[in-house]
Design a protein around this motif. Structure first.
Motif, mmCIF file in Angstrom:
data_model
loop_
_atom_site.group_PDB
_atom_site.id
_atom_site.type_symbol
_atom_site.label_atom_id
_atom_site.label_comp_id
_atom_site.label_asym_id
_atom_site.label_seq_id
_atom_site.Cartn_x
_atom_site.Cartn_y
_atom_site.Cartn_z
ATOM 1 N N ARG A 220 10.152 -23.319 -24.684
ATOM 2 C CA ARG A 220 9.243 -23.984 -25.609
ATOM 3 C C ARG A 220 7.809 -23.514 -25.399
ATOM 4 O O ARG A 220 7.049 -23.350 -26.366
ATOM 5 C CB ARG A 220 9.331 -25.501 -25.398
ATOM 6 N N ALA A 221 7.453 -23.311 -24.140
ATOM 7 C CA ALA A 221 6.102 -22.797 -23.855
ATOM 8 C C ALA A 221 5.910 -21.408 -24.443
ATOM 9 O O ALA A 221 4.787 -21.017 -24.796
ATOM 10 C CB ALA A 221 5.875 -22.768 -22.337
ATOM 11 N N GLY A 222 7.007 -20.662 -24.560
ATOM 12 C CA GLY A 222 6.947 -19.340 -25.165
ATOM 13 C C GLY A 222 7.097 -19.368 -26.674
ATOM 14 O O GLY A 222 7.205 -18.310 -27.306
ATOM 15 N N GLY A 223 7.148 -20.548 -27.242
ATOM 16 C CA GLY A 223 7.198 -20.676 -28.698
ATOM 17 C C GLY A 223 8.586 -20.571 -29.300
ATOM 18 O O GLY A 223 8.722 -20.287 -30.496
ATOM 19 N N ARG A 224 9.622 -20.820 -28.500
ATOM 20 C CA ARG A 224 10.982 -20.697 -29.022
ATOM 21 C C ARG A 224 11.768 -21.982 -28.771
ATOM 22 O O ARG A 224 11.715 -22.537 -27.682
ATOM 23 C CB ARG A 224 11.693 -19.516 -28.364
ATOM 24 N N ASP A 225 12.477 -22.434 -29.783
ATOM 25 C CA ASP A 225 13.301 -23.627 -29.646
ATOM 26 C C ASP A 225 14.517 -23.350 -28.769
ATOM 27 O O ASP A 225 14.944 -22.209 -28.602
ATOM 28 C CB ASP A 225 13.784 -24.119 -31.016
ATOM 29 N N THR A 226 15.092 -24.438 -28.255
ATOM 30 C CA THR A 226 16.295 -24.342 -27.432
ATOM 31 C C THR A 226 17.359 -25.295 -27.967
ATOM 32 O O THR A 226 17.089 -26.485 -28.171
ATOM 33 C CB THR A 226 15.997 -24.722 -25.969
ATOM 34 N N VAL A 227 18.538 -24.742 -28.201
ATOM 35 C CA VAL A 227 19.698 -25.573 -28.510
ATOM 36 C C VAL A 227 20.451 -25.796 -27.205
ATOM 37 O O VAL A 227 20.909 -24.841 -26.575
ATOM 38 C CB VAL A 227 20.621 -24.908 -29.562
ATOM 39 N N LEU A 228 20.549 -27.064 -26.802
ATOM 40 C CA LEU A 228 21.309 -27.416 -25.600
ATOM 41 C C LEU A 228 22.658 -27.964 -26.063
ATOM 42 O O LEU A 228 22.755 -29.046 -26.632
ATOM 43 C CB LEU A 228 20.572 -28.464 -24.772
ATOM 44 N N PHE A 229 23.694 -27.182 -25.798
ATOM 45 C CA PHE A 229 25.043 -27.563 -26.220
ATOM 46 C C PHE A 229 25.787 -28.130 -25.028
ATOM 47 O O PHE A 229 25.893 -27.491 -23.974
ATOM 48 C CB PHE A 229 25.784 -26.340 -26.769
ATOM 49 N N VAL A 230 26.317 -29.356 -25.180
ATOM 50 C CA VAL A 230 27.051 -30.024 -24.109
ATOM 51 C C VAL A 230 28.489 -30.207 -24.560
ATOM 52 O O VAL A 230 28.782 -31.009 -25.454
ATOM 53 C CB VAL A 230 26.420 -31.384 -23.748
ATOM 54 N N ASP A 231 29.388 -29.460 -23.939
ATOM 55 C CA ASP A 231 30.806 -29.558 -24.268
ATOM 56 C C ASP A 231 31.432 -30.745 -23.533
ATOM 57 O O ASP A 231 31.059 -31.050 -22.399
ATOM 58 C CB ASP A 231 31.511 -28.258 -23.868
ATOM 59 N N GLU A 232 32.392 -31.408 -24.181
ATOM 60 C CA GLU A 232 33.043 -32.595 -23.614
ATOM 61 C C GLU A 232 32.008 -33.640 -23.205
ATOM 62 O O GLU A 232 32.089 -34.245 -22.124
ATOM 63 C CB GLU A 232 33.903 -32.201 -22.401
ATOM 64 N N VAL A 233 31.030 -33.876 -24.070
ATOM 65 C CA VAL A 233 29.890 -34.734 -23.718
ATOM 66 C C VAL A 233 30.341 -36.139 -23.356
ATOM 67 O O VAL A 233 29.671 -36.842 -22.583
ATOM 68 C CB VAL A 233 28.868 -34.756 -24.876
ATOM 69 N N HIS A 234 31.483 -36.585 -23.854
ATOM 70 C CA HIS A 234 31.954 -37.937 -23.551
ATOM 71 C C HIS A 234 32.308 -38.112 -22.077
ATOM 72 O O HIS A 234 32.444 -39.254 -21.610
ATOM 73 C CB HIS A 234 33.182 -38.285 -24.416
ATOM 74 N N ARG A 235 32.444 -37.013 -21.348
ATOM 75 C CA ARG A 235 32.780 -37.114 -19.920
ATOM 76 C C ARG A 235 31.558 -37.411 -19.060
ATOM 77 O O ARG A 235 31.697 -37.712 -17.872
ATOM 78 C CB ARG A 235 33.469 -35.843 -19.443
ATOM 79 N N PHE A 236 30.347 -37.271 -19.616
ATOM 80 C CA PHE A 236 29.157 -37.691 -18.892
ATOM 81 C C PHE A 236 29.103 -39.220 -18.866
ATOM 82 O O PHE A 236 29.405 -39.873 -19.869
ATOM 83 C CB PHE A 236 27.888 -37.155 -19.551
#
Length: 473
Positions: free
Chosen positions: A130-146
């Protein structure tokens, strides 16, 4: 944890990767004539992962022309979202395509393998991007296990835009995800691939295998049907069949060997489990024996314990048949006992017999509805007093207090019925819960109740000749 950061670290891999169902092979950008030295094995499904929506198969209800998700991806206006659907329908692939279309970094966590440490590392990298001006997609697989605290860890960074959160789950998000995370995300329900979409995927897979492999007519259609909406499974089956093919031809015999262990989707504790028992119950209620047998067979095929189904079938007998055909309850209890004593397959046949009987029987939920209404009155009404004439009087003192006084013994009354007698607490004396239907054996109860109500009205007119009486019909 897998984090795609665009750096050459051994723990990190590049953003651009070949994907599911695409024509892309090998390393992107490499000359066609270049043979990758000692390339590591990649499953066919991984080699065919598409890199754009044009190659993506299925999900037209979400990605068809003009659909909001397609518009968001094509316009690069991504938002946090949850992809909910069965395995092998393209949840990870769609997240990668969305990130690539938006020129965003793609970071991936697996809830099975990751903890707080990996979450912090991903957030730290997202802040750098983000500091470099680029977005980040954070993909969480099997998110229900958190767990709850792990899911809560994402909230500040979703809220301030540090990451565009995309979670993937096979479980119902309403039950498995925190409300706070759900409120910041949009849920998209992905479906199993249709046979036509699956055939297109398999044709690409066959083309990727090259001229060394061919398949007999109808073979791809058979794999498509057996894959049960799971594109990854379909390609794995095709690849296995290709490995077993004699002289480069996938024959019917080869497919029979490969497909014999293929099972339909079934989750003994998840949504599919409860969806299928719901379908079975509704088919019985709807007097559809053929559909009821289908869902019963589907559950057995998936490994469901027949005793669980037997217990639910007993419930159906009381809830949906009731006194319209009291024999149904006995038959279902007998089927349960047969399953316990004999096991499979004899017990399963007895349960099937009970299911068909319930489906064909006259229907009434009058007992179920009456019971619920009575429970509601009890829950909302406090401890109402038992009328004196209904109280027990085992001692002289209680008799002197008029317990049981004025009670009319029904067997001593004409016709065995004490017309006009009240058996409720005084506040509820006119209440009627049970309203039998005019179907099956319960129609006889309807006739009897009409007769008894008329006796009540006659009794009331005799006691109160100057009043019209209390008409409880």
């Amino acid at each position: 944890m897998t984090i795609d950061s665009g750096q050459g670290d051994s723990k990190l891999t590049g953003d651009s990767q070949p994907g599911l169902f695409s024509h892309t092979q090998g390393h992107p950008g490499a000359p066609d004539t270049a043979a990758p030295p000692l390339a590591a094995y990649q499953p066919l499904a991984a080699r065919l992962r598409p890199a754009n929506l044009a190659d993506y198969a299925g999900q037209q209800h979400l990605l068809g022309p003009g659909k909001p998700l397609r518009q968001a991806i094509e316009s690069r206006q991504l938002h946090s979202m949850i992809f909910w659907g069965p395995p092998g329908v393209g949840k990870t692939t769609l997240a990668r395509i969305a990130a690539g279309q938006a020129n965003a970094r793609f970071l991936q966590l697996s809830a099975v393998l990751s903890g707080v440490k990996e979450i912090r590392e991903a957030i730290a990298q997202a802040k750098q991007h983000r500091a470099g001006g680029r977005d980040t997609v954070l993909f969480v697989d099997e998110v229900h296990r958190f767990n709850k605290s792990q899911q809560d860890a994402f909230l500040p960074y979703v809220e301030d835009g540090t990451v565009i959160f995309i979670g993937a789950t096979t479980e119902n998000p309403s039950f498995e995800l925190n409300n706070a995370l759900l409120s910041r995300s949009r849920v998209y329900k992905l479906r199993g691939l249709q046979v036509e979409d699956m055939q297109a995927v398999l044709e690409r897979g066959l083309a990727t295998l090259g001229d060394r492999v061919s398949i007999e007519e109808g073979g791809l259609d058979l794999i498509a049907q057996q894959a049960d909406g799971d594109a990854r499974r379909a390609l794995n089956l095709l690849e296995l069949a290709a490995d077993l093919a004699e002289d480069g031809v996938i024959t019917a015999a080869t497919l029979e060997e490969v497909l014999q262990a293929s099972l339909r989707r079934f989750d003994k504790g998840g949504d599919l489990f409860y969806d299928q028992i719901s379908a079975l119950h509704k088919a019985v209620r709807g007097s559809a024996p053929d559909a009821a047998l289908y869902w019963f067979s589907r559950m057995l095929d998936g490994g469901c314990d027949p005793l669980y189904i037997a217990r639910r079938v007993v419930r159906m007998a009381s809830e949906d048949i009731g006194n319209a055909d009291p024999r149904a309850l006995t038959l279902c209890l007998d089927a349960w006992q047969v399953q316990e004593r004999l096991g499979s397959p004899e017990g399963e046949l007895a349960i099937a017999q009970a299911i068909v009987y319930l489906s064909c029987a006259a229907k009434s939920n009058a007992v179920y509805t009456a019971f619920k209404a009575a429970q509601a009155d009890v829950a909302s009404g406090g401890s109402r007093e038992v009328p004196l004439h209904l109280r027990n009087a085992p001692t002289r003192l209680l008799k002197e207090m008029d317990h049981g006084g004025d009670y009319r013994y029904a067997h001593d009354e004409e016709g065995g019925y004490a017309a006009g007698e009240n058996y409720f607490p005084e506040e509820l004396k006119d209440r009627r819960y049970y309203q039998p239907v005019d179907r099956g054996l319960e129609s006889k109860i309807v006739e009897k109740f009409k007769y008894l109500r008329e006796l009540d009205n006659i009794s009331a007119r005799q006691r109160y000749p100057d009043d019209t009486g209390n008409d409880n019909t």
